[in-house]
Write an enzyme that holds these catalytic residues in place. Structure first.
Site, PDB file in Angstrom:
ATOM      1  N   HIS A 186      36.920 -73.241 -67.190  1.00  0.00           N
ATOM      2  CA  HIS A 186      38.113 -73.626 -66.444  1.00  0.00           C
ATOM      3  C   HIS A 186      39.207 -74.217 -67.580  1.00  0.00           C
ATOM      4  O   HIS A 186      38.860 -75.034 -68.285  1.00  0.00           O
ATOM      5  CB  HIS A 186      37.985 -74.796 -65.487  1.00  0.00           C
ATOM      6  CG  HIS A 186      39.035 -75.148 -64.793  1.00  0.00           C
ATOM      7  ND1 HIS A 186      39.612 -76.507 -65.082  1.00  0.00           N
ATOM      8  CD2 HIS A 186      39.591 -74.545 -63.663  1.00  0.00           C
ATOM      9  CE1 HIS A 186      40.753 -76.524 -64.262  1.00  0.00           C
ATOM     10  NE2 HIS A 186      40.654 -75.472 -63.312  1.00  0.00           N
TER      11      HIS A 186
ATOM     12  N   LEU B 110      39.217 -76.520 -73.033  1.00  0.00           N
ATOM     13  CA  LEU B 110      38.497 -75.694 -71.928  1.00  0.00           C
ATOM     14  C   LEU B 110      37.084 -76.315 -71.354  1.00  0.00           C
ATOM     15  O   LEU B 110      36.462 -76.717 -72.406  1.00  0.00           O
ATOM     16  CB  LEU B 110      38.295 -74.503 -72.797  1.00  0.00           C
ATOM     17  CG  LEU B 110      37.055 -73.269 -72.097  1.00  0.00           C
ATOM     18  CD1 LEU B 110      37.826 -72.855 -70.769  1.00  0.00           C
ATOM     19  CD2 LEU B 110      36.850 -72.364 -73.089  1.00  0.00           C
ATOM     20  N   GLU B 111      37.109 -76.371 -70.418  1.00  0.00           N
ATOM     21  CA  GLU B 111      36.030 -77.062 -69.438  1.00  0.00           C
ATOM     22  C   GLU B 111      34.797 -75.803 -69.424  1.00  0.00           C
ATOM     23  O   GLU B 111      35.110 -75.057 -68.965  1.00  0.00           O
ATOM     24  CB  GLU B 111      36.076 -77.872 -68.233  1.00  0.00           C
ATOM     25  CG  GLU B 111      34.922 -78.156 -67.587  1.00  0.00           C
ATOM     26  CD  GLU B 111      35.471 -78.759 -66.192  1.00  0.00           C
ATOM     27  OE1 GLU B 111      34.837 -79.595 -65.747  1.00  0.00           O
ATOM     28  OE2 GLU B 111      36.252 -78.326 -65.542  1.00  0.00           O
ATOM     29  N   ILE B 112      33.761 -76.081 -69.913  1.00  0.00           N
ATOM     30  CA  ILE B 112      32.270 -75.281 -69.908  1.00  0.00           C
ATOM     31  C   ILE B 112      31.748 -75.890 -68.752  1.00  0.00           C
ATOM     32  O   ILE B 112      30.976 -77.008 -68.786  1.00  0.00           O
ATOM     33  CB  ILE B 112      31.755 -74.924 -70.954  1.00  0.00           C
ATOM     34  CG1 ILE B 112      32.605 -74.477 -72.066  1.00  0.00           C
ATOM     35  CG2 ILE B 112      30.571 -74.036 -70.875  1.00  0.00           C
ATOM     36  CD1 ILE B 112      33.417 -73.114 -71.825  1.00  0.00           C
TER      37      ILE B 112
END
Length: 89
Positions: A70, A81-83
């Site tokens: 996301h 960036l979120e993982i």
């Protein structure tokens, strides 16, 4: 695509980033197609904000390799960036 070239080009892929619209059926189909031509270590990263990652990974061959991603908005000024892991034992 049944082209023999498809397998050759994807056979050494480490990460695939999928960013289609929010359709669970479409994301699952793409995941199945990707798993058919990529090595067992390949990570499948799906760009979604509405569908649970576990739902996308449900029924796939390698659920441990499916992650969500996301991007934070606005992307040009937020280099973040979120993982999201989608599977755990």
């Amino acid at each position: 695509d049944d082209s023999p070239h498809l397998s050759r080009h994807w056979s050494d892929c480490d990460v695939v980033v999928e960013a289609v619209f929010e359709s669970l059926d479409l994301k699952r189909q793409i995941l199945a197609d990707v798993e058919a031509v990529t090595p067992s270590h390949c990570v499948f990263a799906t760009n979604t904000s509405a569908i649970p990652i576990a739902s996308i990974a449900d029924g796939c061959a390698r659920p441990q390799n499916v992650v969500g991603m996301h991007y934070f908005s606005p992307v040009p000024s937020m280099p973040l960036l979120e993982i999201i892991p989608g599977w755990c034992e």
